[in-house]
Design an enzyme around this catalytic site. Structure first.
Site, mmCIF file in Angstrom:
data_model
loop_
_atom_site.group_PDB
_atom_site.id
_atom_site.type_symbol
_atom_site.label_atom_id
_atom_site.label_comp_id
_atom_site.label_asym_id
_atom_site.label_seq_id
_atom_site.Cartn_x
_atom_site.Cartn_y
_atom_site.Cartn_z
ATOM 1 N N SER A 1 -45.165 53.557 28.540
ATOM 2 C CA SER A 1 -45.113 52.448 27.597
ATOM 3 C C SER A 1 -46.068 52.633 26.414
ATOM 4 C CB SER A 1 -45.458 51.130 28.299
ATOM 5 O OG SER A 1 -44.600 50.937 29.393
ATOM 6 N N HIS B 1 -45.123 51.720 51.569
ATOM 7 C CA HIS B 1 -44.300 51.386 50.418
ATOM 8 C C HIS B 1 -45.120 50.942 49.208
ATOM 9 C CE1 HIS B 1 -40.805 51.117 48.071
ATOM 10 N NE2 HIS B 1 -41.386 50.061 47.551
ATOM 11 N N ARG C 1 -34.748 67.304 57.108
ATOM 12 C CA ARG C 1 -36.000 67.681 56.454
ATOM 13 C C ARG C 1 -36.988 68.172 57.504
ATOM 14 N NH1 ARG C 1 -38.902 61.842 55.124
ATOM 15 N NH2 ARG C 1 -40.586 63.179 54.456
ATOM 16 N N HIS D 1 -37.414 49.485 54.836
ATOM 17 C CA HIS D 1 -36.296 50.340 54.418
ATOM 18 C C HIS D 1 -36.546 51.801 54.823
ATOM 19 C CE1 HIS D 1 -38.234 50.624 50.146
ATOM 20 N NE2 HIS D 1 -38.700 51.573 50.908
ATOM 21 N N HIS D 2 -37.779 52.097 55.262
ATOM 22 C CA HIS D 2 -38.040 53.430 55.813
ATOM 23 C C HIS D 2 -37.697 53.494 57.299
ATOM 24 C CE1 HIS D 2 -40.198 54.768 52.193
ATOM 25 N NE2 HIS D 2 -40.572 53.511 52.116
ATOM 26 N N LYS E 1 -37.741 47.664 32.921
ATOM 27 C CA LYS E 1 -38.622 48.596 32.243
ATOM 28 C C LYS E 1 -37.833 49.684 31.525
ATOM 29 C CE LYS E 1 -42.680 47.983 35.026
ATOM 30 N NZ LYS E 1 -43.670 47.914 33.942
ATOM 31 N N TRP F 1 -46.837 63.982 56.750
ATOM 32 C CA TRP F 1 -47.839 63.158 56.054
ATOM 33 C C TRP F 1 -47.786 61.722 56.550
ATOM 34 C CZ3 TRP F 1 -47.764 59.041 52.411
ATOM 35 C CH2 TRP F 1 -46.495 58.573 52.069
ATOM 36 N N GLU G 1 -47.912 51.951 48.570
ATOM 37 C CA GLU G 1 -48.506 53.214 48.130
ATOM 38 C C GLU G 1 -47.597 53.943 47.137
ATOM 39 O OE1 GLU G 1 -51.260 54.842 48.372
ATOM 40 O OE2 GLU G 1 -50.590 56.847 47.763
ATOM 41 N N SER H 1 -62.884 56.346 48.921
ATOM 42 C CA SER H 1 -62.974 56.766 47.527
ATOM 43 C C SER H 1 -62.024 55.965 46.652
ATOM 44 C CB SER H 1 -62.664 58.255 47.424
ATOM 45 O OG SER H 1 -62.356 58.589 46.099
ATOM 46 N N SER H 2 -60.774 55.825 47.080
ATOM 47 C CA SER H 2 -59.861 55.138 46.154
ATOM 48 C C SER H 2 -60.120 53.636 46.133
ATOM 49 C CB SER H 2 -58.395 55.483 46.420
ATOM 50 O OG SER H 2 -58.101 55.378 47.761
ATOM 51 N N THR I 1 -37.524 47.147 37.829
ATOM 52 C CA THR I 1 -37.620 48.552 37.420
ATOM 53 C C THR I 1 -36.615 48.819 36.308
ATOM 54 O OG1 THR I 1 -38.080 49.004 39.749
ATOM 55 C CG2 THR I 1 -37.755 50.896 38.316
ATOM 56 N N TYR J 1 -45.680 52.659 45.034
ATOM 57 C CA TYR J 1 -45.820 51.989 43.737
ATOM 58 C C TYR J 1 -47.175 52.228 43.117
ATOM 59 C CZ TYR J 1 -41.208 50.381 43.962
ATOM 60 O OH TYR J 1 -39.850 50.399 43.996
ATOM 61 N N HIS K 1 -49.276 69.767 52.592
ATOM 62 C CA HIS K 1 -48.726 69.691 51.234
ATOM 63 C C HIS K 1 -48.557 68.225 50.824
ATOM 64 C CE1 HIS K 1 -45.931 70.033 47.836
ATOM 65 N NE2 HIS K 1 -45.089 69.240 48.490
ATOM 66 N N ASP L 1 -68.579 51.608 29.099
ATOM 67 C CA ASP L 1 -68.429 52.479 30.279
ATOM 68 C C ASP L 1 -67.734 51.663 31.353
ATOM 69 O OD1 ASP L 1 -68.827 54.334 32.470
ATOM 70 O OD2 ASP L 1 -70.455 55.199 31.308
HETATM 71 C C1 HEM Z 1 -35.379 51.968 42.694
HETATM 72 C C2 HEM Z 1 -36.419 52.082 43.426
HETATM 73 C C3 HEM Z 1 -36.478 52.716 44.812
HETATM 74 C C4 HEM Z 1 -35.694 52.506 45.898
HETATM 75 C C5 HEM Z 1 -34.533 51.564 46.002
HETATM 76 C C6 HEM Z 1 -36.199 53.349 46.970
HETATM 77 C C7 HEM Z 1 -35.678 53.413 48.258
HETATM 78 C C8 HEM Z 1 -36.116 54.268 49.247
HETATM 79 C C9 HEM Z 1 -35.636 54.289 50.600
HETATM 80 C C10 HEM Z 1 -34.555 53.383 51.154
HETATM 81 C C11 HEM Z 1 -36.280 55.276 51.274
HETATM 82 C C12 HEM Z 1 -36.139 55.648 52.740
HETATM 83 C C13 HEM Z 1 -35.171 56.739 52.941
HETATM 84 C C14 HEM Z 1 -35.141 57.233 54.353
HETATM 85 O O1 HEM Z 1 -36.195 57.655 54.885
HETATM 86 O O2 HEM Z 1 -34.045 57.211 54.939
HETATM 87 C C15 HEM Z 1 -37.199 55.874 50.342
HETATM 88 C C16 HEM Z 1 -38.051 56.919 50.665
HETATM 89 C C17 HEM Z 1 -39.100 57.294 49.842
HETATM 90 N N1 HEM Z 1 -39.362 56.828 48.568
HETATM 91 FE FE1 HEM Z 1 -38.231 55.533 47.528
HETATM 92 N N2 HEM Z 1 -37.240 54.078 46.503
HETATM 93 C C18 HEM Z 1 -37.453 53.708 45.194
HETATM 94 C C19 HEM Z 1 -38.434 54.173 44.369
HETATM 95 C C20 HEM Z 1 -39.446 55.014 44.751
HETATM 96 C C21 HEM Z 1 -40.599 55.338 43.956
HETATM 97 C C22 HEM Z 1 -40.873 54.799 42.566
HETATM 98 C C23 HEM Z 1 -41.352 56.177 44.688
HETATM 99 C C24 HEM Z 1 -42.667 56.847 44.370
HETATM 100 C C25 HEM Z 1 -43.166 57.034 43.214
HETATM 101 C C26 HEM Z 1 -40.673 56.408 45.948
HETATM 102 C C27 HEM Z 1 -41.132 57.225 46.945
HETATM 103 C C28 HEM Z 1 -40.530 57.420 48.143
HETATM 104 C C29 HEM Z 1 -41.017 58.305 49.160
HETATM 105 C C30 HEM Z 1 -42.301 59.153 49.079
HETATM 106 C C31 HEM Z 1 -40.126 58.241 50.226
HETATM 107 C C32 HEM Z 1 -40.123 59.065 51.498
HETATM 108 C C33 HEM Z 1 -41.190 58.779 52.450
HETATM 109 C C34 HEM Z 1 -41.096 59.704 53.636
HETATM 110 O O3 HEM Z 1 -40.314 59.413 54.541
HETATM 111 O O4 HEM Z 1 -41.827 60.695 53.652
HETATM 112 N N3 HEM Z 1 -39.517 55.685 45.941
HETATM 113 N N4 HEM Z 1 -37.078 55.246 49.111
HETATM 114 CU CU LIG Z 2 -40.336 52.559 50.270
#
Ligand code: HEM
Ligand SMILES: [Cu+2]
Lengths: 178, 537
Positions: free
Chosen positions: B279, B264, B461, B313-314, B342, B152, B266, B180-181, B339, B268, B87, B116
């Protein structure tokens, strides 16, 4: 333009792999992930600092699938920085086949790793044991007197892995001959 | 930004149009197989992304059905893990990213006045290898032993020591998606650098183009790192290397560093084009110019740069030294500054505008509010000491679904509703579209909002079963999930009607307040546009 961009792509692919040695070098310099030096230190003109005592604790564990019994004979020792000490670890191979073990140390807190100097360690080499064989493995070390003041206690953990599958030819021959 | 195509130009275009009829003579499947036309390829990408969205969504339904009640009812845990893994992979690499690439294909040439994409043949390739990547990935689920089940994020040693042999297929499919990407990104960059119409200076470029340009640079910087990571997993598993195996001198934590160095940026990649889309839509339906155009460009660029120094931060719970924890905490919080810029700019654009609430605007407004909720939970997660509690709980799941579903995916839906009449020449079924919006909005919050609570209460999770105290919330979450899934069938209906060209014809501008080159060409957009470049004033 396309060529330039493709160069970036290739470069970043390489960078991904370059992260591997970079990571090791970075951790070695800063000692932040608790990895210790894999080569023997030389004990020469080290001044013993009698005014400080540091407690070192030894933990042992075996990795999943590794049947050996693995224990620290000395689980906790108080040392003066600069003083040379030897501790021993007991291992026994209860399996019915020869196995080669490799111990990987990890120090916590990580920064202490930089100040743990091992003049001799079983973890520098592969350790072969015949079926049913047991052994005492020595580890000789001293704590660098430069150890930061705020560290008075640290833990050294050894994880024992089964690396029989990765043994070199000479090791395999040695094992069958004994 | 005022732009004009003079009448002479338009005449020329029509002549050209006729000349080119030979080009799109192949009909049926070969038209789509061999097409090098950016609009065709854009359409292919968008339909592909939508199909992947439905398949990935079906997997989410399996997950939610299993979690409807505590206990193990429907699937066995190993299959459950395969569902969460695939998923995630499908939604990230099969739905969100291809949808943005599809929008870029359709819109970038039309917005900068190019005939094009710069590399049309490569464009065809970059699309047509994608279906194979996903055939391999989804096919691996049917093999004995099953498909990938390590999440994933494919952390080693789950993906090396403990994975099954289908990992090889997983690795190859990720390689293909990456290639591809990367090709798509190179195409976007070359097009934007070389094919802008005369007068289209950098600081006149529409924001969707800007955000995609920066996204494309992020893509070529980090997709190769992902390719490296999967390659290392492959060699560790099958060829005896020990990149991530401590016994051989490697380190499993290194995997996480490499993965998140990609991961990370990714996230963005999946949100910057969304910022571009919003916008465009907010000014149109506020009938005002975008507030702070230049600051939007700089904010996008600084988000992209900062995204390279926050990856750990992950990894707060991997035992990093305090200094590193603090560095990554503050760097992460720093990202929320651009952010925030914006969000404030969008709000300032609406301030005292004469706003109307057509379907694209509804999605855009929902985006702003709900994405901001996701940003706030992100900030909470960025606080190192509390992340020790929140990490790997449903709170994280709530966070990234707010930023990805109500962020990225809502922006894609907004974009489709906004530009669809330009593509088909007909207004979509507005009543159905409104149903789609309201059903999605309500169900998506029922689905993801309670996840915050169960997460804070400690529900981990990626588990097929949970303790009893989480039962009520999970029941509601599952109901929200099914409702959200069904709501997307309304979207399918709207899209099928639109692709059959049903609906009221629209004029060139479509929306009263719309600005930009794409609104000055006829609706539906002719097969070939801007054979003679327009002059941007
Ligand atoms: C204000 C902006 C953001 C902050 C401060 C932030 C912060 C964080 C932090 C600290 C985690 C880790 C949490 C953990 O595993 O304990 C996290 C996970 C995640 N964030 Fe964000 N994030 C932000 C914006 C975004 C945006 C814009 C996206 C995607 C469009 C995003 C997608 C994700 C994803 C996919 C994960 C989980 C990844 C995984 O473990 O599978 N975040 N974020
Ligand atoms: Cu991140």
């Amino acid at each position: 333009m396309v060529i330039k961009l493709v160069t970036i792509v290739v470069g970043m692919f390489g960078f991904g792999f370059a992260l591997v040695p970079l990571y090791d070098v970075f951790c070695e310099i800063t000692g932040i992930n608790g990895k210790t030096d894999n080569t023997a230190a030389v004990y020469e003109s080290v001044i013993v600092d009698d005014s400080r005592t540091v407690t070192v604790e030894f933990l042992t564990r075996t990795h999943t699938g590794m049947p050996w019994k693995f224990e620290a004979q000395t689980q906790r020792i108080e040392v003066h920085p600069g003083e040379l000490n030897t501790v021993e670890f007991y291992v026994r191979n209860p399996a019915s086949r020869p196995i080669i073990g490799q111990a990987i140390p990890s120090v916590s807190p990580g920064t202490a790793a930089l100040y743990l100097n091992k003049t001799e360690c079983f973890c520098f080499n592969h350790q072969p044991l015949q079926a049913g064989e047991e052994a005492l493995m020595p580890m000789q070390f001293y704590v660098d007197p430069q150890l930061p003041e705020d560290i008075s206690f640290f833990t050294v953990q050894y994880t024992l892995f089964d690396v029989t599958a990765n043994a070199t030819e000479t090791e395999k021959i040695a094992m069958t001959q004994r | 930004m005022s732009t004009a195509t003079d009448t002479a130009n338009e005449d020329l275009q029509h002549d050209h149009h006729d000349d080119h009829h030979a080009h799109h003579a192949p009909s049926g499947i070969t038209r789509w197989l061999f097409t090098t036309n950016h609009k065709d390829i854009g359409t292919l990408y968008l339909w592909f992304a939508f199909i992947m969205f439905l398949i990935g969504g079906a997997m989410a339904m399996v997950i939610r059905a299993e979690l409807f009640q505590p206990g193990l009812q429907i699937v066995d845990p190993n299959f459950f893990n395969q569902m969460t893994t695939v998923h995630g992979l499908i939604m990230v690499f099969g739905a969100v990213m291809p949808a943005f690439t599809g929008l870029a294909n359709w819109l970038v040439p039309m917005m900068i006045g190019a005939p094009d994409m710069a590399l049309p043949r490569m464009n065809n390739w970059s699309f047509w290898i994608l279906p194979f990547a996903f055939l391999i990935l989804i096919g691996s689920l049917f093999l004995p032993g099953g498909g990938p089940n390590f999440g994933w994020t494919f952390y080693a040693p789950l993906s090396t020591t403990y994975s099954n042999d289908s990992t090889a297929l997983f690795v190859f499919s990720v390689h293909i998606m990456g290639i591809s990407s990367i090709m798509g990104a190179i195409n976007v960059i070359v097009t934007i650098f070389n094919m802008r119409a005369p007068g289209m200076t950098w600081m006149k470029m529409p924001l969707f183009v800007w955000t995609w340009l920066i996204t494309a640079f992020l893509l070529i910087a980090v997709m190769p790192v992902l390719a490296g990571a999967v390659t290392m997993v492959l060699t560790d598993k099958f060829f005896g290397t020990s990149f991530f195996d401590a016994a051989g001198g490697g380190d499993p934590v290194l995997f996480q560093h490499i993965f998140w160095f990609f991961g990370h940026p990714e996230v963005y990649i999946m949100i910057l084009p969304a910022f571009g889309i919003i916008s465009h839509i907010i000014p149109t339906f506020s009938r005002k110019k975008l507030f702070g155009y230049a600051s939007m460009v700089y904010a996008t660029a600084s988000i992209a740069l900062l995204s390279f120094i926050v990856w750990a931060h992950h990894m707060f719970t991997t035992g990093m030294p305090v200094g590193a924890e603090l560095f990554f905490m503050f760097a992460t919080m720093l990202i929320s500054v651009p952010t925030g810029v914006k969000v404030f700019n969008w709000v300032a654009t609406m301030w005292r505008g004469s706003m109307t609430f057509e379907v694209p605007m509804l999605f855009a407004l929902a985006f702003i509010i709900l994405f901001t909720i996701g940003g706030f939970s992100g900030l909470m997660l960025a606080i190192t000491p509390v992340d020790f509690q929140y990490h790997d709980t449903y709170f994280v799941v709530a966070h990234f679904h707010y930023v990805l579903v109500t962020g990225a995916i809502f922006s894609i839906m907004a974009a489709v509703y906004y530009w669809l009449p330009k593509w088909t020449g007909k207004m979509f079924d507005v009543t159905l579209a409104k149903w789609h919006f309201w059903c999605s909005l309500i169900s998506v919050n029922l689905l993801f909002f309670p996840m915050h609570f169960v997460g804070l209460a400690g529900m981990p999770r990626r588990i097929p079963d949970y303790s009893l105290q989480f039962a009520d919330f999970n029941k509601w979450i599952s109901i929200g999930g099914f409702a959200f899934g069904l709501s997307q069938l309304i979207f399918l209906a709207v899209l099928i009607k639109a692709s059959r060209k049903q609906g009221e014809p629209v004029d060139d501008r479509v929306w009263e307040g719309a600005e930009g080159l794409e609104w000055e060409i006829p609706s539906p957009a002719p097969y070939h546009t801007f054979d003679t470049p327009p002059v941007v004033k």
